[in-house]
Design a protein around this motif. Structure first.
Motif, mmCIF file in Angstrom:
data_model
loop_
_atom_site.group_PDB
_atom_site.id
_atom_site.type_symbol
_atom_site.label_atom_id
_atom_site.label_comp_id
_atom_site.label_asym_id
_atom_site.label_seq_id
_atom_site.Cartn_x
_atom_site.Cartn_y
_atom_site.Cartn_z
ATOM 1 N N GLU A 37 0.804 -1.218 0.000
ATOM 2 C CA GLU A 37 0.000 0.000 0.000
ATOM 3 C C GLU A 37 0.838 1.269 0.000
ATOM 4 N N ASP A 38 2.095 1.189 0.383
ATOM 5 C CA ASP A 38 2.936 2.385 0.480
ATOM 6 C C ASP A 38 3.787 2.630 -0.754
ATOM 7 N N ARG A 39 3.890 1.648 -1.629
ATOM 8 C CA ARG A 39 4.742 1.824 -2.808
ATOM 9 C C ARG A 39 4.101 2.788 -3.796
ATOM 10 N N GLU A 40 4.906 3.652 -4.382
ATOM 11 C CA GLU A 40 4.424 4.596 -5.381
ATOM 12 C C GLU A 40 4.686 4.052 -6.783
ATOM 13 N N TRP A 41 3.696 4.220 -7.653
ATOM 14 C CA TRP A 41 3.772 3.733 -9.025
ATOM 15 C C TRP A 41 3.700 4.913 -9.985
ATOM 16 N N GLU A 42 4.504 4.858 -11.036
ATOM 17 C CA GLU A 42 4.489 5.894 -12.062
ATOM 18 C C GLU A 42 3.289 5.649 -12.966
ATOM 19 N N GLY A 84 -14.702 13.735 -19.639
ATOM 20 C CA GLY A 84 -15.766 13.681 -20.631
ATOM 21 C C GLY A 84 -15.857 12.369 -21.374
ATOM 22 N N ASP A 85 -14.823 11.540 -21.308
ATOM 23 C CA ASP A 85 -14.871 10.238 -21.965
ATOM 24 C C ASP A 85 -15.918 9.344 -21.308
ATOM 25 N N VAL A 86 -16.586 8.523 -22.120
ATOM 26 C CA VAL A 86 -17.571 7.571 -21.615
ATOM 27 C C VAL A 86 -16.903 6.195 -21.525
ATOM 28 N N VAL A 87 -16.992 5.582 -20.347
ATOM 29 C CA VAL A 87 -16.336 4.294 -20.108
ATOM 30 C C VAL A 87 -17.322 3.331 -19.466
ATOM 31 N N ARG A 88 -16.932 2.071 -19.456
ATOM 32 C CA ARG A 88 -17.720 1.043 -18.777
ATOM 33 C C ARG A 88 -16.784 0.026 -18.152
ATOM 34 N N SER A 89 -17.361 -0.989 -17.540
ATOM 35 C CA SER A 89 -16.580 -1.995 -16.819
ATOM 36 C C SER A 89 -15.448 -2.541 -17.667
ATOM 37 N N ALA A 90 -14.223 -2.578 -17.072
ATOM 38 C CA ALA A 90 -13.000 -3.139 -17.659
ATOM 39 C C ALA A 90 -12.334 -2.227 -18.675
ATOM 40 N N ASP A 91 -12.888 -1.037 -18.939
ATOM 41 C CA ASP A 91 -12.188 -0.093 -19.815
ATOM 42 C C ASP A 91 -10.920 0.397 -19.115
ATOM 43 N N TRP A 92 -9.900 0.696 -19.903
ATOM 44 C CA TRP A 92 -8.618 1.125 -19.360
ATOM 45 C C TRP A 92 -8.641 2.621 -19.043
ATOM 46 N N LEU A 93 -8.273 2.948 -17.809
ATOM 47 C CA LEU A 93 -8.238 4.342 -17.371
ATOM 48 C C LEU A 93 -6.826 4.908 -17.341
ATOM 49 N N ALA A 94 -5.848 4.064 -16.997
ATOM 50 C CA ALA A 94 -4.473 4.539 -16.848
ATOM 51 C C ALA A 94 -3.520 3.377 -17.039
ATOM 52 N N ASN A 95 -2.259 3.728 -17.213
ATOM 53 C CA ASN A 95 -1.222 2.721 -17.398
ATOM 54 C C ASN A 95 -0.148 2.883 -16.337
ATOM 55 N N VAL A 96 0.286 1.758 -15.762
ATOM 56 C CA VAL A 96 1.344 1.739 -14.748
ATOM 57 C C VAL A 96 2.399 0.738 -15.209
ATOM 58 N N LYS A 97 3.676 1.092 -15.064
ATOM 59 C CA LYS A 97 4.750 0.166 -15.394
ATOM 60 C C LYS A 97 4.982 -0.783 -14.215
ATOM 61 N N GLU A 98 4.615 -2.050 -14.415
ATOM 62 C CA GLU A 98 4.874 -3.083 -13.406
ATOM 63 C C GLU A 98 6.054 -3.910 -13.903
ATOM 64 N N ASN A 99 7.198 -3.722 -13.271
ATOM 65 C CA ASN A 99 8.458 -4.200 -13.822
ATOM 66 C C ASN A 99 8.614 -3.573 -15.217
ATOM 67 N N TRP A 100 8.545 -4.379 -16.280
ATOM 68 C CA TRP A 100 8.626 -3.761 -17.615
ATOM 69 C C TRP A 100 7.348 -3.933 -18.412
ATOM 70 N N LEU A 101 6.287 -4.453 -17.753
ATOM 71 C CA LEU A 101 5.009 -4.660 -18.432
ATOM 72 C C LEU A 101 4.068 -3.485 -18.187
ATOM 73 N N ASP A 102 3.163 -3.253 -19.143
ATOM 74 C CA ASP A 102 2.165 -2.196 -19.003
ATOM 75 C C ASP A 102 0.954 -2.746 -18.249
ATOM 76 N N HIS A 103 0.814 -2.311 -16.998
ATOM 77 C CA HIS A 103 -0.296 -2.753 -16.148
ATOM 78 C C HIS A 103 -1.418 -1.726 -16.278
ATOM 79 N N LYS A 104 -2.571 -2.162 -16.773
ATOM 80 C CA LYS A 104 -3.689 -1.260 -17.000
ATOM 81 C C LYS A 104 -4.562 -1.133 -15.738
ATOM 82 N N ILE A 105 -4.883 0.123 -15.379
ATOM 83 C CA ILE A 105 -5.848 0.382 -14.309
ATOM 84 C C ILE A 105 -7.214 0.491 -14.972
ATOM 85 N N MET A 106 -8.156 -0.331 -14.538
ATOM 86 C CA MET A 106 -9.421 -0.477 -15.248
ATOM 87 C C MET A 106 -10.613 -0.052 -14.402
#
Length: 586
Positions: A114-119, A127-149
């Motif tokens: 819970e204390d680690r900071e992620w870029e 204004g964008d319209v989204v629904r369940s599982a749509d990607w909101l942001a990207n975080v680098k987890e090691n070298w993979l693109d981890h999507k915040i949904m």
């Protein structure tokens, strides 16, 4: 709504009967108060006001009358950045955070930091319209693109009211505010939860594409291919190389994320996973394979209920990364332990037993689990997949036992490990003639193979398989009648099958070159070998056949250890051509 409470009525090992004073749900989580610890349990059955719960801890010291509190949510996992490079138990407790050498009863840990900071880099605008599982942001987890949904449980469409700027944030920080159709605002963090026994259905229903998952293992890719999002299983007795084969699949398969579910294996095999996986080099990134791996581990001495939960925890994490558009490979070792956990709980509930005392609905349980694998279209039309390969450890190597038979009904690929092949050091010890891939029968895969491999690929594979069958028949006849009791042609047919075995089926998992073979190279080598299989040879006696084909096999093995189309590779290829000219009939 107040939480339902109850009292322990009776205890049967890890099965506890609880008299409740209100409503409870199937698979709902509860905690038993012992005075010193709170023991986690799951509702698996209820009759009237009696709830049957399986406790995920030792029930030593439990007594009738102890208070039970139900949590109003199902058994679930926590999903967010930080799942990779972690070791969890079946309940998603972070094993690296546990205190002491042995797990303490009633000790549960947060799976994420819970204390680690992620870029974080936002992917949506106000204004964008989204629904369940749509990607909101990207975080680098090691070298993979981890999507915040958008959380999977949310229904309907939402409008982005606000989103944070690019920067560093913890998993507890609000990264976006979404407004529903009623105008109510909902905060989104990097974390969400999902029940492990409910498959995620946050994708678009469309016909699935058929793409082969390249594993680098020739006996799989060439003879019995598995497709991306497909299912397979590997049964075999102890000592036939299941662990090494799993390591090869994890290291070389065309997957973004690897999930290892050690669901109740013996301690030495789990320790091997913990110690060796961090040391394996990822050929794709040149970094540690562990950076894109998650391990779910339960040893055989852990409570039976925790073993049963581990496969569901692993699959749910796999579905989570699939929703990011990633290719996930889930390896479970061994689903036999999972089935044994089901048997123990079924027996304690005095249910009608099936074959070998396994539950009557064992086949349905296994089928429902395997059905969660697959390749899917996401909301943004990209694809993600979970490919599942389980291993089965049948008692005494008996492939007719219930777990193996039930799994054969649902898995599309069957890779039977042979004790005799392992004893003769023919690794991987997959018996090609006992194994199969149902995908070879699919017209969709046939079209894929013609487009991306070669027009005659499937017919060549079938030709190689038929040559192996004929070689086995001739071998048995030679063993019975003797070398000089059969026609010369029998020896030639047998050694042609030995050539296929040595060059295509056998592979050195510990060699940097032979450990993984591209499909381009597999096609090239199969074509070369089949040219010899189709050829006619001129021999005077059977004594000449053995040494001649051994010379060819030795040169081909050296080709397998050489870089594809390198000078060394071409040198051995020329050696083989010279050998063939000695005996081949033009």
């Amino acid at each position: 709504m107040d939480k339902t409470k109850g009292k322990v009525r009776s205890i049967i090992s890890n099965l506890v009967l609880v008299a409740v004073d209100g409503p409870v749900s199937q698979n709902e989580i509860c905690f038993i108060e012992t005075g010193k610890e709170r023991l986690m349990a799951e509702v698996i059955k209820f009759i009237g006001d009696i709830a049957y719960v399986q406790v995920f801890e030792s029930t030593r010291g439990l007594k009738p009358g102890m208070i039970v509190e139900f949590e109003q949510h199902l058994l679930e996992v926590t999903l967010g950045p930080g799942l990779l490079s972690k070791n969890f138990d079946g309940l998603q407790n972070d094993l690296d955070k546990m205190t002491g050498v042995f797990l303490k009863r009633g000790e549960y840990t947060n799976p994420l930091d819970e204390d680690r900071e992620w870029e974080l880099e936002p992917l949506v605008q106000v204004g964008d319209v989204v629904r369940s599982a749509d990607w909101l942001a990207n975080v680098k987890e090691n070298w993979l693109d981890h999507k915040i949904m958008v959380p999977f449980k949310w229904e309907g469409e939402y409008t982005v009211a606000s989103v944070v700027n690019a920067g560093k944030y913890t998993i507890k920080d609000t990264i976006a505010v979404l407004k529903d159709a009623k105008g109510e605002e909902h905060q989104v963090t990097m974390v969400q939860k999902w029940p492990v026994k409910l498959a995620m259905r946050n994708y678009v229903d469309k016909p699935r594409p058929y793409r082969q998952m390249e594993t680098g293992v020739r006996v799989i890719d060439t003879m019995n291919p598995i497709l991306e999002g497909g299912t397979g299983f590997i049964p075999g007795p102890f000592g036939t190389g299941k662990t090494v084969l799993q390591h090869s699949l994890a290291r070389f398969a065309d997957a973004d994320v690897i999930i290892m579910a050690a669901c109740g294996e013996r301690a030495n095999e789990v320790v091997e996973i913990f110690t060796e996986f961090p040391l394996l080099q990822d050929p794709r990134s040149g970094r540690s394979l562990y950076e894109r791996t998650t391990i779910i581990a339960n040893t055989s001495n852990m409570p039976v209920a925790a073993r049963e939960a581990s496969v569901y925890t692993a699959m749910t994490i796999g579905e989570y990364y699939r929703a990011m558009g990633m290719k996930v490979l889930l390896l479970a070792d061994s689903t036999s332990r999972w089935a044994q956990a089901l048997r123990e709980m079924s027996n304690r509930m005095e249910e009608l037993p099936g074959q070998d005392a396994f539950p009557m609905d064992l086949s349905a349980i296994i089928a429902n689990f395997y059905a969660r694998a697959g390749i899917v279209y996401l909301n943004n039309k990209e694809t993600g997949s979970v490919t599942f390969i389980g291993t089965v450890s049948p008692a005494g190597g008996n492939l007719k036992e219930p777990v193996t038979e039930s799994t054969k009904k649902v898995a599309r690929c069957f890779y039977a490990l042979s004790q005799s092949r392992a004893d003769s050091k023919r690794y991987p010890a997959i018996n090609t003639l006992d194994s199969y891939s149902k995908y070879l029968e699919y017209p969709e895969y046939e079209r894929y193979a013609k487009e991306f491999i070669s027009e005659d690929w499937i017919s060549n594979v079938n030709e190689a398989r038929n040559a192996l069958v004929r070689g086995l028949e001739r071998s048995e006849q030679i063993d019975i009648l003797g070398d000089d009791g059969v026609p010369l042609e029998y020896h030639i047919t047998f050694w042609k099958s030995e050539l296929i075995d040595a060059v295509i089926l056998q592979q050195d998992a510990f060699d940097n070159i032979d450990g993984s073979t591209s499909m381009e190279r597999q096609k090239y080598m199969l074509d070369k070998v089949l040219q010899i299989v189709r050829a006619d040879f001129n021999f005077e006696s059977f004594e000449e056949v053995n040494p001649y084909f051994k010379r060819i096999i030795n040169s081909y093995k050296q080709m397998n250890y050489s870089e594809f189309l390198s000078d060394a590779f071409k040198k051995y290829e020329q050696e083989i051509e010279a050998i063939l000219k000695e005996r081949i009939v033009n």
